[in-house]
Design a protein around this motif. Structure first.
Motif, mmCIF file in Angstrom:
data_model
loop_
_atom_site.group_PDB
_atom_site.id
_atom_site.type_symbol
_atom_site.label_atom_id
_atom_site.label_comp_id
_atom_site.label_asym_id
_atom_site.label_seq_id
_atom_site.Cartn_x
_atom_site.Cartn_y
_atom_site.Cartn_z
ATOM 1 N N ILE A 185 -2.986 1.249 -4.223
ATOM 2 C CA ILE A 185 -2.363 -0.077 -4.320
ATOM 3 C C ILE A 185 -1.029 0.060 -5.041
ATOM 4 O O ILE A 185 -0.957 0.606 -6.147
ATOM 5 C CB ILE A 185 -3.287 -1.062 -5.056
ATOM 6 C CG1 ILE A 185 -4.580 -1.256 -4.260
ATOM 7 C CG2 ILE A 185 -2.585 -2.394 -5.291
ATOM 8 C CD1 ILE A 185 -5.621 -2.081 -4.963
ATOM 9 N N GLY A 186 -0.018 -0.459 -4.416
ATOM 10 C CA GLY A 186 1.334 -0.371 -4.967
ATOM 11 C C GLY A 186 1.745 -1.640 -5.688
ATOM 12 O O GLY A 186 0.903 -2.448 -6.083
ATOM 13 N N GLU A 187 3.055 -1.821 -5.803
ATOM 14 C CA GLU A 187 3.576 -2.954 -6.561
ATOM 15 C C GLU A 187 3.319 -4.285 -5.858
ATOM 16 O O GLU A 187 3.154 -4.344 -4.637
ATOM 17 C CB GLU A 187 5.067 -2.774 -6.840
ATOM 18 C CG GLU A 187 5.941 -2.826 -5.597
ATOM 19 C CD GLU A 187 7.410 -2.594 -5.917
ATOM 20 O OE1 GLU A 187 8.220 -3.499 -5.618
ATOM 21 O OE2 GLU A 187 7.724 -1.510 -6.433
ATOM 22 N N GLU A 188 3.270 -5.324 -6.675
ATOM 23 C CA GLU A 188 3.042 -6.670 -6.141
ATOM 24 C C GLU A 188 4.318 -7.186 -5.475
ATOM 25 O O GLU A 188 5.426 -6.933 -5.944
ATOM 26 C CB GLU A 188 2.649 -7.620 -7.285
ATOM 27 C CG GLU A 188 2.434 -9.044 -6.824
ATOM 28 C CD GLU A 188 2.196 -10.027 -7.962
ATOM 29 O OE1 GLU A 188 2.090 -11.229 -7.662
ATOM 30 O OE2 GLU A 188 2.110 -9.602 -9.134
ATOM 31 N N ILE A 189 4.131 -7.930 -4.401
ATOM 32 C CA ILE A 189 5.244 -8.628 -3.754
ATOM 33 C C ILE A 189 5.271 -10.026 -4.374
ATOM 34 O O ILE A 189 4.509 -10.923 -3.977
ATOM 35 C CB ILE A 189 5.058 -8.678 -2.218
ATOM 36 C CG1 ILE A 189 4.884 -7.257 -1.673
ATOM 37 C CG2 ILE A 189 6.222 -9.412 -1.563
ATOM 38 C CD1 ILE A 189 4.432 -7.193 -0.230
ATOM 39 N N ILE A 190 6.101 -10.189 -5.394
ATOM 40 C CA ILE A 190 6.105 -11.397 -6.235
ATOM 41 C C ILE A 190 6.311 -12.674 -5.416
ATOM 42 O O ILE A 190 5.673 -13.693 -5.680
ATOM 43 C CB ILE A 190 7.187 -11.296 -7.334
ATOM 44 C CG1 ILE A 190 6.925 -10.088 -8.242
ATOM 45 C CG2 ILE A 190 7.283 -12.577 -8.145
ATOM 46 C CD1 ILE A 190 5.696 -10.204 -9.106
ATOM 47 N N ASP A 191 7.185 -12.638 -4.406
ATOM 48 C CA ASP A 191 7.467 -13.844 -3.621
ATOM 49 C C ASP A 191 6.238 -14.357 -2.871
ATOM 50 O O ASP A 191 6.219 -15.501 -2.425
ATOM 51 C CB ASP A 191 8.602 -13.575 -2.615
ATOM 52 C CG ASP A 191 9.942 -13.371 -3.308
ATOM 53 O OD1 ASP A 191 10.063 -13.746 -4.499
ATOM 54 O OD2 ASP A 191 10.865 -12.825 -2.669
ATOM 55 N N GLU A 192 5.223 -13.519 -2.715
ATOM 56 C CA GLU A 192 4.015 -13.911 -1.994
ATOM 57 C C GLU A 192 2.896 -14.392 -2.929
ATOM 58 O O GLU A 192 1.820 -14.759 -2.470
ATOM 59 C CB GLU A 192 3.497 -12.739 -1.149
ATOM 60 C CG GLU A 192 4.456 -12.314 -0.059
ATOM 61 C CD GLU A 192 4.648 -13.402 0.989
ATOM 62 O OE1 GLU A 192 3.666 -14.099 1.339
ATOM 63 O OE2 GLU A 192 5.782 -13.548 1.480
ATOM 64 N N ARG A 193 3.152 -14.385 -4.236
ATOM 65 C CA ARG A 193 2.122 -14.797 -5.211
ATOM 66 C C ARG A 193 1.812 -16.280 -5.044
ATOM 67 O O ARG A 193 2.697 -17.109 -4.905
ATOM 68 C CB ARG A 193 2.615 -14.544 -6.627
ATOM 69 C CG ARG A 193 1.601 -14.940 -7.679
ATOM 70 C CD ARG A 193 2.129 -14.784 -9.078
ATOM 71 N NE ARG A 193 2.266 -13.377 -9.415
ATOM 72 C CZ ARG A 193 2.777 -12.937 -10.557
ATOM 73 N NH1 ARG A 193 3.206 -13.791 -11.456
ATOM 74 N NH2 ARG A 193 2.858 -11.654 -10.790
ATOM 75 N N ILE A 194 0.522 -16.628 -5.043
ATOM 76 C CA ILE A 194 0.087 -18.024 -5.006
ATOM 77 C C ILE A 194 -0.479 -18.356 -6.379
ATOM 78 O O ILE A 194 -1.414 -17.706 -6.847
ATOM 79 C CB ILE A 194 -0.968 -18.259 -3.902
ATOM 80 C CG1 ILE A 194 -0.376 -17.933 -2.532
ATOM 81 C CG2 ILE A 194 -1.484 -19.703 -3.963
ATOM 82 C CD1 ILE A 194 -1.394 -17.964 -1.407
ATOM 83 N N SER A 195 0.118 -19.369 -7.012
ATOM 84 C CA SER A 195 -0.291 -19.720 -8.378
ATOM 85 C C SER A 195 -0.034 -21.191 -8.636
ATOM 86 O O SER A 195 0.720 -21.842 -7.916
ATOM 87 C CB SER A 195 0.514 -18.864 -9.374
ATOM 88 O OG SER A 195 0.059 -19.070 -10.682
ATOM 89 N N ILE A 249 0.880 -1.178 0.000
ATOM 90 C CA ILE A 249 0.000 0.000 0.000
ATOM 91 C C ILE A 249 0.915 1.224 0.000
ATOM 92 O O ILE A 249 1.778 1.378 0.865
ATOM 93 C CB ILE A 249 -0.920 0.035 1.236
ATOM 94 C CG1 ILE A 249 -1.784 -1.231 1.305
ATOM 95 C CG2 ILE A 249 -1.766 1.302 1.242
ATOM 96 C CD1 ILE A 249 -2.807 -1.353 0.208
ATOM 97 N N ASP A 250 0.743 2.061 -1.010
ATOM 98 C CA ASP A 250 1.551 3.284 -1.114
ATOM 99 C C ASP A 250 1.140 4.276 -0.025
ATOM 100 O O ASP A 250 0.030 4.190 0.522
ATOM 101 C CB ASP A 250 1.373 3.911 -2.506
ATOM 102 C CG ASP A 250 2.058 3.083 -3.600
ATOM 103 O OD1 ASP A 250 2.994 2.316 -3.293
ATOM 104 O OD2 ASP A 250 1.644 3.221 -4.773
ATOM 105 N N PRO A 251 2.044 5.219 0.298
ATOM 106 C CA PRO A 251 1.742 6.211 1.343
ATOM 107 C C PRO A 251 0.434 6.979 1.109
ATOM 108 O O PRO A 251 -0.237 7.371 2.061
ATOM 109 C CB PRO A 251 2.941 7.171 1.302
ATOM 110 C CG PRO A 251 4.056 6.337 0.745
ATOM 111 C CD PRO A 251 3.407 5.373 -0.215
ATOM 112 N N ASP A 252 0.051 7.154 -0.167
ATOM 113 C CA ASP A 252 -1.201 7.883 -0.443
ATOM 114 C C ASP A 252 -2.433 6.987 -0.338
ATOM 115 O O ASP A 252 -3.548 7.402 -0.603
ATOM 116 C CB ASP A 252 -1.144 8.556 -1.807
ATOM 117 C CG ASP A 252 -1.070 7.560 -2.961
ATOM 118 O OD1 ASP A 252 -1.028 6.328 -2.716
ATOM 119 O OD2 ASP A 252 -1.045 8.009 -4.123
ATOM 120 N N GLY A 253 -2.228 5.700 0.022
ATOM 121 C CA GLY A 253 -3.328 4.764 0.200
ATOM 122 C C GLY A 253 -3.678 3.974 -1.042
ATOM 123 O O GLY A 253 -4.562 3.119 -1.001
#
Length: 125
Positions: free
Chosen positions: A72-82, A66-70
């Motif tokens: 949605i920011g970049e994805e955390i790739i290591d947390e992707r479930i696929s 979550i970016d400081p302005d609230g």
């Protein structure tokens, strides 16, 4: 393209010389991409052909900062479930008798020959 089914007349009228076919799309009609086929024989000795499209899996879940302005920011790739591998999505199944299957083979062969004739006349760039 010709139809392979023989028309069986119910009476002693003269043989038909022509027949008109009207093509009407069903409510479920759609065009699908075919990348693969899974086929077999049914218990009634018909042919069952299932057409598949292939794609990489869509993630089941993603986690984003979550970016400081609230926003949605970049994805955390290591947390992707696929899923692993490639998805073969079965788009449509078709069941046909052996006569129709033979007609399909003939039609596909004719179309392959037409495409090959066109492409062999094209010069590589």
């Amino acid at each position: 393209m010709s139809e392979d089914k023989e028309l069986q007349q119910q009476d002693d009228s003269p043989p038909l010389k022509e027949i008109k076919f009207n093509y009407i799309k069903s409510n479920l009609f759609r065009v699908v991409r075919v990348d693969g086929i899974w086929a077999g024989i049914t218990p009634n000795l018909d042919i069952n052909v299932n057409l598949c499209s292939e794609r990489y899996p869509i993630p089941q879940q993603t986690l984003h900062k979550i970016d400081p302005d609230g926003s949605i920011g970049e994805e955390i790739i290591d947390e992707r479930i696929s899923r692993d591998g490639i998805v073969r999505e079965v788009e449509v199944g078709a069941v046909m008798d052996i006569s129709t299957a033979k007609s399909l083979i003939e039609l596909l062969q004719e179309l392959i020959e037409q495409v090959e004739k066109v492409t062999e006349n094209e010069e590589p760039e």
